[in-house]
Write a protein that holds these residues in place. Sequence first.
Motif, PDB file in Angstrom:
ATOM      1  N   ARG A   9      17.886  13.812 -24.619  1.00  0.00           N
ATOM      2  CA  ARG A   9      17.574  15.028 -25.372  1.00  0.00           C
ATOM      3  C   ARG A   9      16.758  14.693 -26.619  1.00  0.00           C
ATOM      4  NH1 ARG A   9      20.249  19.422 -23.393  1.00  0.00           N
ATOM      5  NH2 ARG A   9      22.321  19.075 -22.489  1.00  0.00           N
ATOM      6  N   ILE A  10      17.160  13.644 -27.296  1.00  0.00           N
ATOM      7  CA  ILE A  10      16.457  13.221 -28.510  1.00  0.00           C
ATOM      8  C   ILE A  10      15.082  12.669 -28.166  1.00  0.00           C
ATOM      9  CG2 ILE A  10      16.501  11.597 -30.444  1.00  0.00           C
ATOM     10  CD1 ILE A  10      19.600  11.775 -30.298  1.00  0.00           C
ATOM     11  N   LYS A  11      15.045  11.787 -27.160  1.00  0.00           N
ATOM     12  CA  LYS A  11      13.802  11.096 -26.820  1.00  0.00           C
ATOM     13  C   LYS A  11      12.731  12.062 -26.312  1.00  0.00           C
ATOM     14  CE  LYS A  11      11.819   7.052 -26.623  1.00  0.00           C
ATOM     15  NZ  LYS A  11      11.665   6.215 -27.828  1.00  0.00           N
ATOM     16  N   LEU A  12      13.133  13.065 -25.556  1.00  0.00           N
ATOM     17  CA  LEU A  12      12.161  13.995 -24.985  1.00  0.00           C
ATOM     18  C   LEU A  12      11.588  14.962 -26.013  1.00  0.00           C
ATOM     19  CD1 LEU A  12      13.855  14.752 -21.538  1.00  0.00           C
ATOM     20  CD2 LEU A  12      11.871  13.291 -21.985  1.00  0.00           C
ATOM     21  N   ASN A  13      12.164  14.973 -27.210  1.00  0.00           N
ATOM     22  CA  ASN A  13      11.625  15.784 -28.299  1.00  0.00           C
ATOM     23  C   ASN A  13      10.736  14.972 -29.234  1.00  0.00           C
ATOM     24  OD1 ASN A  13      12.533  18.613 -28.179  1.00  0.00           O
ATOM     25  ND2 ASN A  13      14.577  17.710 -28.136  1.00  0.00           N
ATOM     26  N   GLN A  14      10.531  13.714 -28.894  1.00  0.00           N
ATOM     27  CA  GLN A  14       9.673  12.834 -29.673  1.00  0.00           C
ATOM     28  C   GLN A  14       8.348  12.643 -28.918  1.00  0.00           C
ATOM     29  OE1 GLN A  14      12.052   9.303 -30.186  1.00  0.00           O
ATOM     30  NE2 GLN A  14      13.435  10.283 -31.659  1.00  0.00           N
ATOM     31  N   PRO A  15       7.327  12.044 -29.557  1.00  0.00           N
ATOM     32  CA  PRO A  15       6.076  11.773 -28.837  1.00  0.00           C
ATOM     33  C   PRO A  15       6.333  10.965 -27.565  1.00  0.00           C
ATOM     34  CG  PRO A  15       5.764  11.432 -31.180  1.00  0.00           C
ATOM     35  CD  PRO A  15       7.239  11.670 -30.985  1.00  0.00           C
ATOM     36  N   LEU A  16       5.704  11.380 -26.473  1.00  0.00           N
ATOM     37  CA  LEU A  16       5.954  10.792 -25.157  1.00  0.00           C
ATOM     38  C   LEU A  16       4.858   9.799 -24.784  1.00  0.00           C
ATOM     39  CD1 LEU A  16       6.983  14.100 -23.354  1.00  0.00           C
ATOM     40  CD2 LEU A  16       8.523  12.318 -24.229  1.00  0.00           C
ATOM     41  N   PRO A  17       5.152   8.852 -23.886  1.00  0.00           N
ATOM     42  CA  PRO A  17       4.149   7.850 -23.495  1.00  0.00           C
ATOM     43  C   PRO A  17       2.957   8.418 -22.752  1.00  0.00           C
ATOM     44  CG  PRO A  17       6.261   7.441 -22.393  1.00  0.00           C
ATOM     45  CD  PRO A  17       6.472   8.565 -23.328  1.00  0.00           C
ATOM     46  N   LEU A 116       8.818  16.091 -19.474  1.00  0.00           N
ATOM     47  CA  LEU A 116       7.874  15.008 -19.706  1.00  0.00           C
ATOM     48  C   LEU A 116       6.514  15.604 -20.071  1.00  0.00           C
ATOM     49  CD1 LEU A 116       8.753  12.714 -16.648  1.00  0.00           C
ATOM     50  CD2 LEU A 116       9.818  12.761 -18.911  1.00  0.00           C
ATOM     51  N   SER A 117       5.502  14.749 -20.158  1.00  0.00           N
ATOM     52  CA  SER A 117       4.147  15.208 -20.475  1.00  0.00           C
ATOM     53  C   SER A 117       3.580  16.038 -19.327  1.00  0.00           C
ATOM     54  CB  SER A 117       3.224  14.004 -20.708  1.00  0.00           C
ATOM     55  OG  SER A 117       3.709  13.194 -21.751  1.00  0.00           O
ATOM     56  N   GLU A 118       2.780  17.021 -19.666  1.00  0.00           N
ATOM     57  CA  GLU A 118       2.055  17.790 -18.661  1.00  0.00           C
ATOM     58  C   GLU A 118       1.160  16.836 -17.876  1.00  0.00           C
ATOM     59  OE1 GLU A 118       0.389  22.182 -19.232  1.00  0.00           O
ATOM     60  OE2 GLU A 118      -0.900  20.668 -20.137  1.00  0.00           O
ATOM     61  N   PHE A 119       1.077  17.052 -16.559  1.00  0.00           N
ATOM     62  CA  PHE A 119       0.356  16.108 -15.707  1.00  0.00           C
ATOM     63  C   PHE A 119      -0.595  16.841 -14.772  1.00  0.00           C
ATOM     64  CE2 PHE A 119      -0.194  13.550 -11.883  1.00  0.00           C
ATOM     65  CZ  PHE A 119      -0.576  12.332 -12.422  1.00  0.00           C
ATOM     66  N   MET A 120      -1.851  16.378 -14.741  1.00  0.00           N
ATOM     67  CA  MET A 120      -2.851  16.985 -13.866  1.00  0.00           C
ATOM     68  C   MET A 120      -2.874  16.277 -12.524  1.00  0.00           C
ATOM     69  SD  MET A 120      -5.159  19.281 -13.501  1.00  0.00           S
ATOM     70  CE  MET A 120      -6.240  19.589 -12.112  1.00  0.00           C
ATOM     71  N   VAL A 121      -2.525  16.995 -11.462  1.00  0.00           N
ATOM     72  CA  VAL A 121      -2.620  16.466 -10.103  1.00  0.00           C
ATOM     73  C   VAL A 121      -4.012  16.822  -9.591  1.00  0.00           C
ATOM     74  CG1 VAL A 121      -1.602  16.403  -7.799  1.00  0.00           C
ATOM     75  CG2 VAL A 121      -0.152  16.850  -9.787  1.00  0.00           C
ATOM     76  N   ALA A 202      10.415   6.387 -16.364  1.00  0.00           N
ATOM     77  CA  ALA A 202      10.951   5.019 -16.438  1.00  0.00           C
ATOM     78  C   ALA A 202      10.702   4.425 -17.814  1.00  0.00           C
ATOM     79  CB  ALA A 202      10.334   4.159 -15.340  1.00  0.00           C
ATOM     80  N   ALA A 203       9.511   4.650 -18.363  1.00  0.00           N
ATOM     81  CA  ALA A 203       9.171   4.116 -19.683  1.00  0.00           C
ATOM     82  C   ALA A 203      10.102   4.689 -20.752  1.00  0.00           C
ATOM     83  CB  ALA A 203       7.717   4.423 -20.010  1.00  0.00           C
ATOM     84  N   ILE A 204      10.439   5.957 -20.618  1.00  0.00           N
ATOM     85  CA  ILE A 204      11.337   6.599 -21.587  1.00  0.00           C
ATOM     86  C   ILE A 204      12.747   6.037 -21.462  1.00  0.00           C
ATOM     87  CG2 ILE A 204      12.448   8.794 -22.152  1.00  0.00           C
ATOM     88  CD1 ILE A 204       9.737  10.109 -21.330  1.00  0.00           C
ATOM     89  N   ILE A 205      13.231   5.904 -20.221  1.00  0.00           N
ATOM     90  CA  ILE A 205      14.578   5.372 -19.996  1.00  0.00           C
ATOM     91  C   ILE A 205      14.689   3.945 -20.506  1.00  0.00           C
ATOM     92  CG2 ILE A 205      16.219   4.644 -18.194  1.00  0.00           C
ATOM     93  CD1 ILE A 205      16.254   7.601 -18.521  1.00  0.00           C
ATOM     94  N   GLU A 206      13.669   3.142 -20.249  1.00  0.00           N
ATOM     95  CA  GLU A 206      13.699   1.745 -20.677  1.00  0.00           C
ATOM     96  C   GLU A 206      13.754   1.604 -22.180  1.00  0.00           C
ATOM     97  OE1 GLU A 206      10.149   0.337 -18.844  1.00  0.00           O
ATOM     98  OE2 GLU A 206      11.128  -0.219 -16.962  1.00  0.00           O
ATOM     99  N   ASP A 207      13.258   2.625 -22.883  1.00  0.00           N
ATOM    100  CA  ASP A 207      13.179   2.580 -24.342  1.00  0.00           C
ATOM    101  C   ASP A 207      14.423   3.144 -25.022  1.00  0.00           C
ATOM    102  OD1 ASP A 207      11.684   1.804 -26.587  1.00  0.00           O
ATOM    103  OD2 ASP A 207      11.015   3.861 -26.935  1.00  0.00           O
ATOM    104  N   LEU A 208      15.398   3.594 -24.245  1.00  0.00           N
ATOM    105  CA  LEU A 208      16.622   4.173 -24.822  1.00  0.00           C
ATOM    106  C   LEU A 208      17.547   3.077 -25.356  1.00  0.00           C
ATOM    107  CD1 LEU A 208      17.452   7.007 -22.268  1.00  0.00           C
ATOM    108  CD2 LEU A 208      16.376   7.212 -24.502  1.00  0.00           C
TER     109      LEU A 208
END
Length: 208
Positions: A9-17, A116-121, A202-208
């Motif tokens: 919850r905290i991490k997803l409210n911070q700048p994302l990779p 997560l970040s918006e992603f263009m497919v 994965a990058a977010i989880i690894e940084d927790l």
Amino acid sequence: MQALINKLRIKLNQPLPGAQAHNLMSPKLSTGNRVNFKFDKAPRKGAVLILLYEKEGEIWFPMIQRPLYDGVHSGQMALPGGRYEETDGDLKVTAMRETQEEIGVEPGQVGVIGHLSEFMVSASNHLIVPYVGFSKEIPRFIPDEVEVDEIIEAPLSQLLDKSRLKEKEIVTAHGYRLHSPYFDIQDKVVWGATAMMLSEFAAIIEDL
């Protein structure tokens, strides 16, 4: 599980990779460039869901394998989700509705943590928001008979296992030969847009 949810919850409210993590799993042509798709219309909006739950002492999440069909994502691994509809009102509702339609998990079972970040497919001209949620119970999955060939439950530990990061040549529905990184998860090749979105998670989880 609860400790992970609180940290997310905290991490997803911070700048994302964002793009930095996406690019790690980006398929490329032999020239080293990405395929440049051009469309006349603006991209369609959509949403997917990374649904976390605890089972056998681990955190798991479901993916789906698309059936073979005449389309760019034929047979591919994906996260449950789909296109935004006007009746949804917002993309979080889209993610919940599509998850229920595709794998049978009702919105009331899902606690949304963030996105997560918006992603263009680019291959299908969709702008996707990946949501992250959790279920306090092990979900009872019911695959949609048309849109889902198989539901694959995967332990989060496999996504974080660096030995499961591999590369291979993949021939797309458009006939492009791509050199593509992929996640080897539950003996499935998870590549393309799904792998790029999961790379950020994965990058977010690894940084927790």
